[in-house]
Design a protein around this motif. Structure first.
Motif, PDB file in Angstrom:
ATOM      1  N   PHE A  95      -0.448   2.453   2.911  1.00 20.76           N
ATOM      2  CA  PHE A  95      -0.438   2.496   1.607  1.00 20.76           C
ATOM      3  C   PHE A  95       0.025   3.764   0.992  1.00 20.76           C
ATOM      4  O   PHE A  95       1.029   3.430   0.232  1.00 20.76           O
ATOM      5  CB  PHE A  95      -2.197   2.752   1.140  1.00 20.76           C
ATOM      6  CG  PHE A  95      -2.559   2.291  -0.395  1.00 20.76           C
ATOM      7  CD1 PHE A  95      -1.675   1.915  -1.097  1.00 20.76           C
ATOM      8  CD2 PHE A  95      -3.461   3.153  -1.045  1.00 20.76           C
ATOM      9  CE1 PHE A  95      -1.835   1.605  -2.637  1.00 20.76           C
ATOM     10  CE2 PHE A  95      -3.673   3.096  -2.219  1.00 20.76           C
ATOM     11  CZ  PHE A  95      -3.087   2.386  -3.062  1.00 20.76           C
ATOM     12  N   GLU A 137      -7.423   8.582  -0.255  1.00 24.38           N
ATOM     13  CA  GLU A 137      -7.254   7.007  -0.751  1.00 24.38           C
ATOM     14  C   GLU A 137      -7.562   7.102  -2.177  1.00 24.38           C
ATOM     15  O   GLU A 137      -6.859   6.166  -2.769  1.00 24.38           O
ATOM     16  CB  GLU A 137      -8.351   6.449   0.029  1.00 24.38           C
ATOM     17  CG  GLU A 137      -8.507   4.878  -0.203  1.00 24.38           C
ATOM     18  CD  GLU A 137      -9.142   4.008   0.512  1.00 24.38           C
ATOM     19  OE1 GLU A 137      -9.133   2.976   0.745  1.00 24.38           O
ATOM     20  OE2 GLU A 137     -10.283   4.689   0.855  1.00 24.38           O
ATOM     21  N   GLU A 153      -4.769   5.685  -5.107  1.00 28.09           N
ATOM     22  CA  GLU A 153      -5.065   4.620  -6.221  1.00 28.09           C
ATOM     23  C   GLU A 153      -4.813   4.832  -7.478  1.00 28.09           C
ATOM     24  O   GLU A 153      -4.078   3.889  -8.163  1.00 28.09           O
ATOM     25  CB  GLU A 153      -6.642   4.169  -6.023  1.00 28.09           C
ATOM     26  CG  GLU A 153      -6.896   3.212  -4.789  1.00 28.09           C
ATOM     27  CD  GLU A 153      -8.560   3.206  -4.374  1.00 28.09           C
ATOM     28  OE1 GLU A 153      -9.211   3.727  -5.225  1.00 28.09           O
ATOM     29  OE2 GLU A 153      -8.873   2.578  -3.460  1.00 28.09           O
ATOM     30  N   GLU A 189      -1.066   4.961  -7.811  1.00 25.92           N
ATOM     31  CA  GLU A 189      -0.414   3.362  -7.787  1.00 25.92           C
ATOM     32  C   GLU A 189      -0.578   3.083  -9.268  1.00 25.92           C
ATOM     33  O   GLU A 189       0.387   2.239  -9.797  1.00 25.92           O
ATOM     34  CB  GLU A 189      -1.168   2.646  -6.916  1.00 25.92           C
ATOM     35  CG  GLU A 189      -0.718   1.110  -6.846  1.00 25.92           C
ATOM     36  CD  GLU A 189      -1.409   0.240  -5.998  1.00 25.92           C
ATOM     37  OE1 GLU A 189      -0.976  -0.559  -5.374  1.00 25.92           O
ATOM     38  OE2 GLU A 189      -2.756   0.239  -6.038  1.00 25.92           O
TER      39      GLU A 189
END
Length: 569
Positions: free
Chosen positions: A320, A391, A395, A398
């Motif tokens: 990711f 993480e 997010e 993004e």
């Protein structure tokens, strides 16, 4: 002579009045005396003698005999001395009433009421004490049988189950002996006739037996937890802890050995407390110990889940991260290309740069996380929290990337929409010119001409902005908004002027049929025509309408109807 007769008559009437009033007052006092007599009889009829007879059926020794003599003497005094004295006072009250000595009657009545109240109080005290004594004797017999049975069962239980109480057995035996001594004391007090004292002992024995039964119930359970249940859980927990260490878990932060040693010491303390049957404190302490053990289980479980989470998410998160790094590189390149065609605000230009910095920091954090995983020196729970934070931040980054990419794509879309809108505005201005020409108006007011010029200039401003390279879309949007507002306003004003001009012309033409008949009308129409020639169409319409309505009421409505029909032909 006549005056003397009147005096005699008045005197007779006064005497009669005195007699009537005296009779009424005396009758009232007689009634009061009868009521006092009734109260006295009610007091005399109290069942004191009957209640005293019940006491004779008890063991008339000691305290009971002493109380009985006290109550009997008090009752004898009431019957032989105090109530006869009441009779004398009642007789005096009747005699004073007969003689109309009402003040003395009041004094005697007050003495009677006070004496009756005192006698009634003494009788109620005797009856209450008699009742307490008799009921105590009855309850004692009933309760003693039950308590004696409970005592025997408890004694038997201690003998047959003594091994389950451990070191608490001696203390429980002592408590049972104390109860036995009180039972013996109860029997002695009963023999002595002290039923009230025996009642207190019975109540005390009941409380102590209840407490003893609770301890007999709880001690074996608590002792088992201290000696077996909790040590077993500690052993199981220790085994799991050692096994996890062998599997590579880092668990130093849990401080398992120290916690285990602390709980074991607590168990020894609770065993000592149980030897003194202090169950409440032990219950509370064992609950706290269980909570500590559960918290240790939770910490170990957290490590297991953290390891699983890392195994599942570590590679996904790294992929990711790399994806966002690549996307941001594309975004930077796209931003450079867009800048050739569009001007970007400084705060927009900072977005991809700031995203790149944030991603660079997350790359470093992820590398550090990988190093810690390889070293096997950090707890999985700590590493899992770090991975979850990385993480979460990815997010968020993004979302920011997507929002900025959409902004870049929207610039081209906004440009096309702006070009379509400005073309529409230009067509709308052409439509305005066509409407004016078609209306055959002699001219336009100066403010409308100014508005027309302003609309043209603002439309030209938008075209000029659209020709600039790079394109400043914020300025385009600003000029477009202003031009749209002005053109719309101009269109509405123009429609209003055209309609007023055509309607005014219709009204003036209709009113001309009366021009030669009415001087005032003729002058009004001339004024309306001057206003029309000066492009003041609304004023011309109002002047002509007022004039024609004066000559022909309702004419304006018919003219308006004809006017509307012509518009829709």
């Amino acid at each position: 002579m006549k005056y003397g007769v009147e005096l005699v008559i008045s005197a007779i009437i006064f005497v009669i009045l005195l007699f009537v009033v005296g009779y009424i007052i005396r009758k009232k006092y007689y009634k009061d005396i009868d009521q006092l007599e009734a109260v006295k009889m009610e007091i005399m009829n109290q069942p004191v003698a009957a209640e005293l007879a019940k006491v004779k059926q008890l063991n008339m020794t000691g305290k009971t005999e002493e109380l009985f003599e006290k109550w009997r003497k008090t009752w004898d005094e009431i019957v032989t001395v105090r109530l006869p004295h009441i009779d004398e006072l009642l007789f005096d009250a009747e005699e004073f009433t007969d003689k109309f000595h009402f003040n003395k009657v009041k004094e005697v009545r007050a003495k009677i009421e006070t004496s009756l109240s005192e006698i009634d109080k003494d009788i109620q005290e005797i009856l209450d004490q008699l009742k307490e004594l008799v009921e105590s004797e009855e309850k004692n017999r009933t309760d003693f049988d039950q308590l004696k049975e409970t005592y025997n069962k408890t004694k038997k239980r201690l003998i047959t189950e003594g091994h389950t109480y451990g070191s608490a057995l001696n203390r429980l035996d002592s408590m049972l002996k104390e109860v036995g001594e009180k039972i013996a004391n109860y029997e002695q007090l009963t023999e002595q006739g002290d039923y009230l004292g025996a009642r207190k002992v019975i109540l005390s024995v009941a409380d102590e037996l209840k407490l003893l039964e609770e301890k007999l119930q709880k001690v074996p359970i608590l002792l088992k937890e201290c000696q077996t249940s909790i040590p077993s859980k500690l052993e199981e927990l220790t085994s799991g802890y050692r096994e996890m260490i062998e599997q590579g878990y880092v668990l130093e932060h849990i401080q398992m050995d120290q916690m285990m040693e602390s709980i074991k010491k607590e168990m020894e303390t609770y065993k000592e407390l149980l030897s003194n049957t202090e169950t409440e404190e032990v219950e509370k302490g064992l609950e706290e110990a269980k909570e500590k053990i559960e918290s240790l289980y939770d910490l170990l479980e957290k490590e297991v889940y953290a390891r699983q989470y890392i195994m599942q998410k570590n590679e996904e998160t790294e992929a990711f991260l790399l994806k966002l790094v690549e996307e941001n590189a594309k975004l930077l390149s796209e931003t450079d290309q867009v800048q050739e065609s569009y001007q970007l605000m400084e705060n927009h230009l900072d977005i991809p740069v700031n995203l790149e910095k944030s991603l660079s920091q997350l790359v470093k954090r992820n590398e550090l996380l990988k190093e810690k995983l390889a070293e096997d020196r950090s707890a999985f729970s700590f590493l899992g929290e770090e991975l979850a934070e990385i993480e979460s931040e990815l997010e968020q980054l993004e979302k920011e990337q997507k929002a900025f990419a959409e902004h870049l794509q929207r610039l081209r879309k906004d440009e096309l929409e702006a070009r379509e809108k400005i073309a529409d505005l230009k067509r709308k201005i052409s439509e305005i010119v066509r409407l004016v020409q078609k209306s055959r108006m002699p001219g336009l007011p100066s403010d409308v001409e100014s508005l027309y010029e302003q609309a043209g200039e603002q439309v030209e401003d938008v075209f000029r902005c659209l020709r600039e390279k790079p394109l400043n879309m914020e300025m385009v949007q600003k000029y477009l908004y202003e031009a749209t507002d002005t053109v719309d306003h101009l269109y509405n004003r123009m429609e209003e002027h055209i309609e007023n001009a055509r309607f005014a012309e219709q009204v003036i033409q209709y009113a001309n049929r009366y021009r030669g008949q009415d001087k005032e009308l003729r002058e009004s129409l001339e004024t309306a025509e001057r206003a029309f020639r000066n492009y003041e169409y609304r004023a011309a319409l109002e002047q002509a309408a007022t004039a024609v309505e004066r000559i022909e009421p309702g004419a304006l409505k018919r003219i308006e109807q004809m006017f509307n029909e012509e518009l829709h032909v």
